[in-house]
Design an enzyme around this catalytic site. Structure first.
Site, PDB file in Angstrom:
ATOM      1  N   CYS A  15      11.654  -4.910   5.540  1.00 54.28           N
ATOM      2  CA  CYS A  15      12.483  -3.930   6.237  1.00 54.28           C
ATOM      3  C   CYS A  15      11.972  -3.738   7.660  1.00 54.28           C
ATOM      4  CB  CYS A  15      12.444  -2.601   5.488  1.00 54.28           C
ATOM      5  SG  CYS A  15      13.238  -1.269   6.388  1.00 54.28           S
ATOM      6  N   LYS A  75      54.186 -10.362  20.809  1.00 49.82           N
ATOM      7  CA  LYS A  75      52.766 -10.069  20.611  1.00 49.82           C
ATOM      8  C   LYS A  75      51.908 -11.239  21.070  1.00 49.82           C
ATOM      9  CE  LYS A  75      51.434  -7.285  17.373  1.00 49.82           C
ATOM     10  NZ  LYS A  75      50.647  -6.038  17.321  1.00 49.82           N
ATOM     11  N   GLU A 126      58.368  -5.204  29.995  1.00 50.67           N
ATOM     12  CA  GLU A 126      57.346  -4.162  30.183  1.00 50.67           C
ATOM     13  C   GLU A 126      56.101  -4.518  29.375  1.00 50.67           C
ATOM     14  OE1 GLU A 126      59.210  -0.630  28.713  1.00 50.67           O
ATOM     15  OE2 GLU A 126      60.612  -0.493  30.388  1.00 50.67           O
ATOM     16  N   TYR A 179      58.378   5.455  28.987  1.00 52.58           N
ATOM     17  CA  TYR A 179      59.264   4.297  29.087  1.00 52.58           C
ATOM     18  C   TYR A 179      60.606   4.495  28.407  1.00 52.58           C
ATOM     19  CZ  TYR A 179      56.924   3.746  24.603  1.00 52.58           C
ATOM     20  OH  TYR A 179      56.385   3.984  23.366  1.00 52.58           O
ATOM     21  N   CYS A 204      17.037  -2.270   1.876  1.00 52.88           N
ATOM     22  CA  CYS A 204      15.660  -1.818   1.755  1.00 52.88           C
ATOM     23  C   CYS A 204      15.598  -0.870   0.566  1.00 52.88           C
ATOM     24  CB  CYS A 204      15.232  -1.095   3.034  1.00 52.88           C
ATOM     25  SG  CYS A 204      13.699  -0.180   2.824  1.00 52.88           S
ATOM     26  N   CYS A 211      10.549   0.043   7.802  1.00 55.14           N
ATOM     27  CA  CYS A 211       9.419   0.566   7.039  1.00 55.14           C
ATOM     28  C   CYS A 211       8.517  -0.511   6.458  1.00 55.14           C
ATOM     29  CB  CYS A 211       9.906   1.495   5.927  1.00 55.14           C
ATOM     30  SG  CYS A 211      10.620   0.607   4.527  1.00 55.14           S
ATOM     31  N   LYS A 238      53.338  -3.948  26.514  1.00 55.42           N
ATOM     32  CA  LYS A 238      53.269  -3.288  25.213  1.00 55.42           C
ATOM     33  C   LYS A 238      51.877  -2.671  25.124  1.00 55.42           C
ATOM     34  CE  LYS A 238      54.008  -4.016  20.295  1.00 55.42           C
ATOM     35  NZ  LYS A 238      52.833  -3.228  19.918  1.00 55.42           N
ATOM     36  N   ASP A 282      48.675  -0.740  23.822  1.00 58.14           N
ATOM     37  CA  ASP A 282      48.054  -0.535  22.517  1.00 58.14           C
ATOM     38  C   ASP A 282      47.405   0.849  22.516  1.00 58.14           C
ATOM     39  OD1 ASP A 282      47.213  -0.959  19.996  1.00 58.14           O
ATOM     40  OD2 ASP A 282      45.709  -2.471  20.474  1.00 58.14           O
ATOM     41  N   CYS A 330      11.667   5.405   4.010  1.00 59.88           N
ATOM     42  CA  CYS A 330      12.186   4.528   5.063  1.00 59.88           C
ATOM     43  C   CYS A 330      12.902   5.396   6.107  1.00 59.88           C
ATOM     44  CB  CYS A 330      13.143   3.502   4.465  1.00 59.88           C
ATOM     45  SG  CYS A 330      13.795   2.348   5.679  1.00 59.88           S
TER      46      CYS A 330
HETATM   47 ZN    ZN Z   1      12.968   0.392   4.903  1.00 63.27          ZN
END
Ligand code: ZN
Length: 714
Positions: free
Chosen positions: A455, A359, A164, A271, A471, A458, A166, A168, A477
């Site tokens: 940045c 797995k 079957e 199952y 920053c 800003c 598996k 997740d 900012c």
């Molecule tokens: Zn900034």
């Protein structure tokens, strides 16, 4: 699987759904779904019709959502559904497995613990054909040993194997008692899980009743979120994407809003029969047949093998193809079909010996790194995101990958990988990871990944702290602003009461506040444009903002949110330098002399005050009257008011109440609003209020304004 995205019940006007919920809410004292005396009081022909409608509708749902083979039109379904709703309203009776109960509503009870009737096993795992053959050989040896000891028993030499997927997802166990769904719980620790019945009920394919009307059953399955639903969800929620399908399921089933289950298209594949009070099974395949007969959804992929090599070929051929599925599969499960053999093989302390998980390795692909985007987060950290040539992995088209931080780029040998091929790994997560380059990366400048100097939000000069780029501009900012305002206003900082996270976000979003200094130019009219702000609340907030102009220096330093400067560092800085100007002008070397300040902190402070954006806002704050109070002189031993709880009553002539409070707090005193037995001192100004009488009653020492000033040191 049915591909319908809205669900049949959603065709009802929302008003109807609301009234339905109210109708069936036992907390309201309305008729409950389990009120069989109410059922008995009904005219038999009405009850019979309701029973008939419930059974018809449940069968149509089963055909639609579990079999994917509807036998009636949506119009016919809606007609019958409406008839049932009308009868339920009229009679006040709702049969316990009525499909109207699948509409859902807010969850009031939370997710209490629920004990499984039999413990749920986790599976031992293998990751290769060789390891799998070892497991199989152990099984054969154990069977041979048993056969030798019990020649009288007819035991097959080799087991039948069932293969079957598996999944997740999230393991859940549903309990049916005398035909009705009475519980649904998560796996938890295998013995006790969390009750998620209300959300599980909403899953379209989950039947509220099963054909077997006697006995108690626990059915085990895996709740999953299709990858297509995950991709769509993340497109619609770019601000809060789900990391993977498994998290999507867990978040939906443990959600106080049951509509999330529909939005995320949660489904369950069953199952295993974990418990059955009145039935025994001889084979696993018999269990699967029984589950299907009970109208539970069983994934069509389950294959039976008697030849182990054939099974290995199947697994190896399937592994690379799993990426084409719309559900996350992280391997295959191999179970022994014969229940008698399972009993003989038994379990170890942790795992059954009759099943094993194989797995798969994480999916890996190669694609080209076409660019790197740099984004500033709410904390000011600048994170790189890889822009990739789109490539399909695990059922989704991948366009981006995380690069974590600057150091990560160097560590993975990606410094010169721009425009070159990279290896990508996806292990159930939506955002995959770059493992490293997939070709040589000679140091050509054109291929160099260049971290930005400024940045991107800003324009401030970025600073590096260990693996991170950040920053330093905490005062204006844009991506940092809302969070910084909340920090600035927090109790330990400038203590501006009534400035919640929501309010801060709205102020920034609507452009009312573009720098921290803008807080001090807010007007009542501005605040009244925000939701939930009435005059009283607006005035209170403005008064609190005004009061914050005079706070002890240590609080102000902390409020600025300087990288690496927490409350304790702010306190020692304030003690050492006494005035804000002195802190601001302090050199790297002078800062190093302060106890607890090392090179990293000193560098953070110096670069902070050097940043022009910061200087601009600090100047504006001063202009607007934000003037931190000098920290009290360090005396020999603690100040007599340090650690004391102090209350002020009446009017002081030398300072405002807020100022007095700030001065006291700078000494380490706690200032509270009302007198209690825990109060140490009452400071009494002119025209004291009722606090004075109360303090007298408790025998609390009083201080006059003059005495208070003397204690402050003049
Ligand atoms: Zn900034």
């Amino acid at each position: 699987m049915a591909s319908d995205t809205t669900g049949r019940w959603d065709v009802l006007p929302s008003g109807k759904q609301g009234s339905l919920f109210e109708f069936s809410n036992p907390a309201e004292g309305k008729p409950s779904t389990r009120d069989s005396s109410a059922e008995r009081a009904l005219p038999p022909e009405v009850l019979a019709r309701m029973r008939e409608l419930v059974e018809l509708l449940n069968r149509y749902n089963y055909e639609y959502y579990t079999l994917g083979e509807p036998s009636v039109s949506d119009e016919e379904y809606d007609r019958l559904y409406d008839e049932l709703v009308a009868l339920e309203k009229e009679t006040g009776v709702i049969l316990p497995d009525s499909p109207t109960q699948k509409v859902g509503g807010p969850i009031l009870e939370g997710f209490p613990p629920h004990r499984h009737k039999n413990p749920l096993w986790s599976l031992d795992k293998v990751t290769s054909a060789a390891e799998f053959r070892d497991w199989y050989d152990r099984v054969l040896r154990a069977i041979a040993a048993y056969r030798a000891e019990h020649p009288e028993e007819d035991i097959p030499e080799r087991p039948t194997l069932v293969l079957e997927y598996k999944f997740d997802g999230l393991t859940v166990v549903l309990t049916y008692e005398d035909g009705l769904l009475t519980a649904a719980a998560t796996r938890g620790d295998g013995t006790v899980g969390e009750m998620v019945l209300e959300t599980v009920k909403v899953i379209p394919s989950v039947p509220l009743s099963i054909p077997e009307k006697e006995g108690t059953f626990e059915f085990q399955g895996e709740a999953i979120m299709p990858l297509s639903a995950l991709a769509r969800y993340n497109e619609e929620h770019p601000e809060k994407p789900l990391k993977n399908a498994r998290n999507g399921v867990a978040g939906a089933l443990r959600n106080y809003d049951t509509t999330e289950v529909r939005k995320r298209q949660i489904d369950i594949y069953f199952y295993h029969v974990n418990y059955a009070s009145r039935r025994t099974f001889r084979r696993h395949t018999e269990m699967l047949d029984f589950l299907q007969a009970m109208r539970l959804k069983v994934h069509p992929y389950h294959k039976v093998f008697t030849d182990v090599e054939e099974l290995i070929r199947e697994v190896e051929a399937f592994a690379p193809k799993r990426a084409e599925l719309d559900i996350d599969i992280d391997g295959m499960v191999i179970k022994i079909d014969e229940i008698r053999l399972r009993e003989i093989l038994g379990t170890t302390a942790k795992y059954p010996r009759w099943a094993i998980a194989w797995k798969f390795p994480a999916l890996e692909v190669v694609t080209r790194l076409v660019g790197v985007e740099w984004r500033v987060g709410r904390t000011g950290v600048v994170t790189p995101t890889a822009v990739l040539e789109p490539v399909p992995v695990g059922g989704v088209i991948v366009r981006h990958a995380t690069l974590n931080n600057v150091e990560d780029i160097e560590r993975k040998g990606l410094t010169f990988a721009l425009g070159r091929k990279v290896r990508l790994k996806r292990s159930g997560d939506v955002i995959p990871m770059i493992l490293g380059p997939a070709e040589d990366t000679p140091p050509d400048e054109e291929h160099r990944i260049r971290p930005p100097e400024r940045c991107p939000a800003c324009g401030a000069l970025l600073e590096r702290d260990g693996p991170f780029l950040y920053c330093p501009n905490t005062l204006s900012c844009p991506p940092q602003l809302a969070r910084q305002i909340v920090h600035y206003a927090s109790r330990e900082a400038m203590d501006i009461e009534g400035l919640s996270e929501k309010t801060a976000e709205l102020l920034v979003e609507r452009g009312l506040v573009r720098t921290v200094a803008d807080l001090y130019t807010l007007r009542e009219e501005d605040l009244l444009t925000l939701p939930l702000f009435k005059e009283r609340k607006a005035r209170k907030l403005l008064a609190a903002i005004e009061a914050s102009k005079r706070r002890p220096l240590s609080r102000f330093l902390y409020a600025l949110g300087i990288h690496n400067v927490g409350r304790e560092t702010a306190r020692v800085l304030a003690k050492r330098f006494r005035t804000f100007d002195a802190v601001r002008r302090a050199t790297f070397e002078e800062l190093l002399e302060v106890p607890g300040v090392g090179e990293v902190i000193a560098e953070s402070i110096v670069s902070y005050f050097r940043e022009p954006h910061v200087q601009e806002v600090l100047a504006r704050l001063a202009e607007l009257g934000v003037e931190p109070l000098p920290e009290a002189e360090e005396t020999h031993g603690p100040h007599p008011l340090a650690g004391k709880t102090v209350v002020i009553t009446g009017t002081l002539s030398s300072m405002t109440r807020e100022e007095a409070k700030a001065r006291l707090e700078a000494l380490g005193a706690h200032v509270t609003d009302s007198v209690s037995r825990k109060t140490d001192y009452l400071i009494v100004g002119a025209n004291p209020g009722s606090k004075l009488a109360k303090a007298e009653a408790y025998g609390i020492p009083r201080l006059t304004e003059a005495e208070f000033l003397a204690l402050l040191g003049g």
